[in-house]
Design a protein around this motif. Structure first.
Motif, PDB file in Angstrom:
ATOM      1  N   LEU A  40      36.098  41.294  41.909  1.00  0.00           N
ATOM      2  CA  LEU A  40      35.132  40.562  41.099  1.00  0.00           C
ATOM      3  C   LEU A  40      34.049  39.997  42.005  1.00  0.00           C
ATOM      4  CD1 LEU A  40      34.327  39.202  38.370  1.00  0.00           C
ATOM      5  CD2 LEU A  40      35.862  37.331  39.003  1.00  0.00           C
ATOM      6  N   PHE A  41      32.787  40.242  41.660  1.00  0.00           N
ATOM      7  CA  PHE A  41      31.643  39.771  42.428  1.00  0.00           C
ATOM      8  C   PHE A  41      30.741  38.965  41.501  1.00  0.00           C
ATOM      9  CE2 PHE A  41      33.395  43.429  44.417  1.00  0.00           C
ATOM     10  CZ  PHE A  41      33.177  43.308  45.782  1.00  0.00           C
ATOM     11  N   VAL A  42      30.453  37.715  41.873  1.00  0.00           N
ATOM     12  CA  VAL A  42      29.667  36.868  40.971  1.00  0.00           C
ATOM     13  C   VAL A  42      28.501  36.223  41.707  1.00  0.00           C
ATOM     14  CG1 VAL A  42      31.736  36.372  39.604  1.00  0.00           C
ATOM     15  CG2 VAL A  42      30.981  34.735  41.328  1.00  0.00           C
ATOM     16  N   ASP A  43      27.468  35.931  40.939  1.00  0.00           N
ATOM     17  CA  ASP A  43      26.326  35.172  41.420  1.00  0.00           C
ATOM     18  C   ASP A  43      26.652  33.689  41.231  1.00  0.00           C
ATOM     19  OD1 ASP A  43      23.942  33.843  41.818  1.00  0.00           O
ATOM     20  OD2 ASP A  43      22.737  35.203  40.575  1.00  0.00           O
ATOM     21  N   PRO A  44      26.912  32.957  42.317  1.00  0.00           N
ATOM     22  CA  PRO A  44      27.363  31.567  42.185  1.00  0.00           C
ATOM     23  C   PRO A  44      26.295  30.617  41.649  1.00  0.00           C
ATOM     24  CG  PRO A  44      26.937  32.093  44.479  1.00  0.00           C
ATOM     25  CD  PRO A  44      26.815  33.373  43.720  1.00  0.00           C
ATOM     26  N   ARG A  45      25.061  31.094  41.553  1.00  0.00           N
ATOM     27  CA  ARG A  45      24.017  30.240  40.988  1.00  0.00           C
ATOM     28  C   ARG A  45      24.134  30.166  39.470  1.00  0.00           C
ATOM     29  NH1 ARG A  45      19.134  33.549  43.538  1.00  0.00           N
ATOM     30  NH2 ARG A  45      20.383  35.116  42.426  1.00  0.00           N
ATOM     31  N   ILE A  46      24.742  31.182  38.867  1.00  0.00           N
ATOM     32  CA  ILE A  46      24.907  31.208  37.414  1.00  0.00           C
ATOM     33  C   ILE A  46      26.365  30.982  37.028  1.00  0.00           C
ATOM     34  CG2 ILE A  46      24.592  32.611  35.334  1.00  0.00           C
ATOM     35  CD1 ILE A  46      22.000  31.803  36.716  1.00  0.00           C
ATOM     36  N   ILE A  47      27.262  31.548  37.827  1.00  0.00           N
ATOM     37  CA  ILE A  47      28.702  31.396  37.611  1.00  0.00           C
ATOM     38  C   ILE A  47      29.243  30.539  38.747  1.00  0.00           C
ATOM     39  CG2 ILE A  47      30.904  32.607  37.417  1.00  0.00           C
ATOM     40  CD1 ILE A  47      29.290  35.090  36.532  1.00  0.00           C
ATOM     41  N   GLN A  48      29.494  29.268  38.463  1.00  0.00           N
ATOM     42  CA  GLN A  48      29.957  28.352  39.515  1.00  0.00           C
ATOM     43  C   GLN A  48      31.482  28.459  39.655  1.00  0.00           C
ATOM     44  OE1 GLN A  48      27.865  26.694  36.891  1.00  0.00           O
ATOM     45  NE2 GLN A  48      26.126  27.467  38.074  1.00  0.00           N
ATOM     46  N   PRO A  49      31.971  29.022  40.756  1.00  0.00           N
ATOM     47  CA  PRO A  49      33.422  29.186  40.935  1.00  0.00           C
ATOM     48  C   PRO A  49      34.133  27.835  41.021  1.00  0.00           C
ATOM     49  CG  PRO A  49      32.173  30.551  42.472  1.00  0.00           C
ATOM     50  CD  PRO A  49      31.206  29.591  41.871  1.00  0.00           C
ATOM     51  N   ARG A  50      35.322  27.775  40.445  1.00  0.00           N
ATOM     52  CA  ARG A  50      36.146  26.566  40.528  1.00  0.00           C
ATOM     53  C   ARG A  50      37.428  26.831  41.300  1.00  0.00           C
ATOM     54  NH1 ARG A  50      36.908  25.397  34.427  1.00  0.00           N
ATOM     55  NH2 ARG A  50      38.305  23.773  35.205  1.00  0.00           N
ATOM     56  N   ALA A  51      38.148  27.879  40.938  1.00  0.00           N
ATOM     57  CA  ALA A  51      39.412  28.175  41.626  1.00  0.00           C
ATOM     58  C   ALA A  51      39.764  29.638  41.427  1.00  0.00           C
ATOM     59  CB  ALA A  51      40.539  27.288  41.093  1.00  0.00           C
ATOM     60  N   TRP A  52      40.393  30.208  42.462  1.00  0.00           N
ATOM     61  CA  TRP A  52      40.895  31.575  42.389  1.00  0.00           C
ATOM     62  C   TRP A  52      42.409  31.523  42.368  1.00  0.00           C
ATOM     63  CZ3 TRP A  52      39.972  36.437  41.274  1.00  0.00           C
ATOM     64  CH2 TRP A  52      40.802  37.443  41.781  1.00  0.00           C
ATOM     65  N   TYR A  53      43.002  32.190  41.404  1.00  0.00           N
ATOM     66  CA  TYR A  53      44.452  32.226  41.274  1.00  0.00           C
ATOM     67  C   TYR A  53      44.961  33.574  41.773  1.00  0.00           C
ATOM     68  CZ  TYR A  53      44.051  28.018  38.444  1.00  0.00           C
ATOM     69  OH  TYR A  53      43.783  26.746  38.020  1.00  0.00           O
ATOM     70  N   GLY A  54      45.616  33.556  42.915  1.00  0.00           N
ATOM     71  CA  GLY A  54      46.217  34.772  43.446  1.00  0.00           C
ATOM     72  C   GLY A  54      47.568  35.013  42.821  1.00  0.00           C
ATOM     73  N   LEU A  55      48.435  35.696  43.552  1.00  0.00           N
ATOM     74  CA  LEU A  55      49.742  36.042  43.012  1.00  0.00           C
ATOM     75  C   LEU A  55      50.812  34.997  43.297  1.00  0.00           C
ATOM     76  CD1 LEU A  55      50.006  39.861  43.799  1.00  0.00           C
ATOM     77  CD2 LEU A  55      49.392  38.772  41.651  1.00  0.00           C
ATOM     78  N   ALA A  56      50.803  34.459  44.498  1.00  0.00           N
ATOM     79  CA  ALA A  56      51.905  33.600  44.932  1.00  0.00           C
ATOM     80  C   ALA A  56      51.975  32.311  44.115  1.00  0.00           C
ATOM     81  CB  ALA A  56      51.749  33.271  46.409  1.00  0.00           C
ATOM     82  N   GLY A  57      53.123  32.092  43.511  1.00  0.00           N
ATOM     83  CA  GLY A  57      53.386  30.826  42.847  1.00  0.00           C
ATOM     84  C   GLY A  57      52.576  30.609  41.585  1.00  0.00           C
ATOM     85  N   ARG A  58      51.962  31.645  41.032  1.00  0.00           N
ATOM     86  CA  ARG A  58      51.138  31.475  39.843  1.00  0.00           C
ATOM     87  C   ARG A  58      51.749  32.230  38.667  1.00  0.00           C
ATOM     88  NH1 ARG A  58      48.253  27.134  41.268  1.00  0.00           N
ATOM     89  NH2 ARG A  58      47.136  27.453  43.217  1.00  0.00           N
ATOM     90  N   ARG A  59      51.444  31.741  37.463  1.00  0.00           N
ATOM     91  CA  ARG A  59      51.880  32.461  36.280  1.00  0.00           C
ATOM     92  C   ARG A  59      51.228  33.839  36.261  1.00  0.00           C
ATOM     93  NH1 ARG A  59      50.366  29.910  31.180  1.00  0.00           N
ATOM     94  NH2 ARG A  59      48.623  28.996  32.314  1.00  0.00           N
ATOM     95  N   THR A  60      51.969  34.817  35.780  1.00  0.00           N
ATOM     96  CA  THR A  60      51.474  36.188  35.792  1.00  0.00           C
ATOM     97  C   THR A  60      50.159  36.315  35.047  1.00  0.00           C
ATOM     98  OG1 THR A  60      53.751  36.982  35.869  1.00  0.00           O
ATOM     99  CG2 THR A  60      52.062  38.571  35.236  1.00  0.00           C
TER     100      THR A  60
END
Length: 303
Positions: free
Chosen positions: A106-126
């Protein structure tokens, strides 16, 4: 807080193995540039279904750095002094998929889409795995690039439809290669899928995108019906455009899609939906097996 709607440009593209050359063990990034060339303006959200070896490689320069530089150079604007400069400072998130190198990114323009958090695999709900939470026009959103695994067969496609379908419980914008189609009127559905797989010399594709009927014949899998029933809009269906997104004339299907949860404070602009033609990858080079899809999403102002 804004008081106007935002037009979000979205594109999804599946370049085979991200242009990775197995002989040289390097990426041919010009193929990605060719595939994205039809886009006159930079997408704010770019979903790439196969980011093969973008991460975890010993190559120098680093592949993901090369891709980010490339994307920054494709869409340029003129400065006050007449010099060109890159338009988009893209940020990238590459998914983790055990046992696969053809992972989505996923590639985003942070000026329009402000990232908050990325959820990887470890310890996260599927359901949240490989998901970016972000803010778009003051609304929380979840963005996810998908590449459903067709090698798991009909049962696996159904499981993936149910798992990712539940993302409709939030504001969500997903896209990618779903490896399955729908039964909507106008959709390409093959009742003779097994025979078509045989004609192209790939009988193993039967279960990748098909399902076996009790009489022993194979038809194309319409798992997108099940996914959409969870509460999603499909950009092509909204636009009434069912152009296939894979390029083999015998087995072409519309499996590359952009989807939006119905609860989102947003809507597709159907007039902007497009399936882009075969990219020209250089003299004598094979055409890609997928076509790029793009559409605009209108995100309403926050209350």
């Amino acid at each position: 807080m804004t008081d106007t709607a935002v037009r979000l440009r979205v594109a999804t593209a599946n370049l085979k193995r991200a242009g990775y050359n197995r002989k040289t063990r390097f990426h041919e990034h010009d193929k990605l540039a060719a595939m994205l060339a039809p886009l006159q303006e930079a997408p704010h959200a770019l979903y790439l279904s196969e980011c093969t070896h973008y991460t975890g490689t010993p190559h120098d320069p680093d592949p993901i750095e090369e891709v980010l530089k490339l994307l920054g150079s494709l869409w340029t604007t003129l400065g006050p002094d007449g010099r060109k400069f890159g338009e988009v400072p893209y940020r990238a998130w590459i998914s983790e998929v055990p046992g696969s190198v053809n992972v989505p990114g996923l590639f985003v323009d942070p000026r329009i889409i402000q990232p908050r958090a990325w959820y990887g695999l470890a310890g996260r709900r599927t359901q949240l795995a490989n998901t970016l939470t972000a803010t778009i026009n003051d609304h929380p959103f979840r963005l996810k690039c998908l590449h459903w695994n067709g090698s798991r067969g009909p049962t696996g496609l159904t499981e993936q439809a149910d798992q990712d379908g539940q993302g409709a419980s939030e504001n969500a914008l997903y896209a990618g290669d779903f490896n399955t189609t729908s039964s909507a009127e106008g959709e390409t559905v093959y009742r003779n899928w097994g025979a078509r797989c045989d004609r192209v010399g790939r009988p193993w594709m039967r279960s990748q995108k098909g399902i076996r009927r009790p009489d022993g014949t194979w038809v194309t899998h319409t798992g997108m019906d099940r996914f959409l029933e969870h509460g999603w809009w499909d950009a092509g269906q909204v636009a009434g455009d069912f152009t296939p997104t894979t390029t083999d004339p015998e087995t072409a299907l519309r499996i590359d899609r952009i989807v939006l949860s119905k609860r989102s404070p947003a809507r597709f602009d159907p007039d902007t939906y497009a399936v882009h033609g075969h990219p020209l990858l250089g003299r004598g080079a094979p055409r890609n097996d997928h076509l790029m899809v793009s559409a605009d999403v209108i995100v309403e102002a926050a209350a």
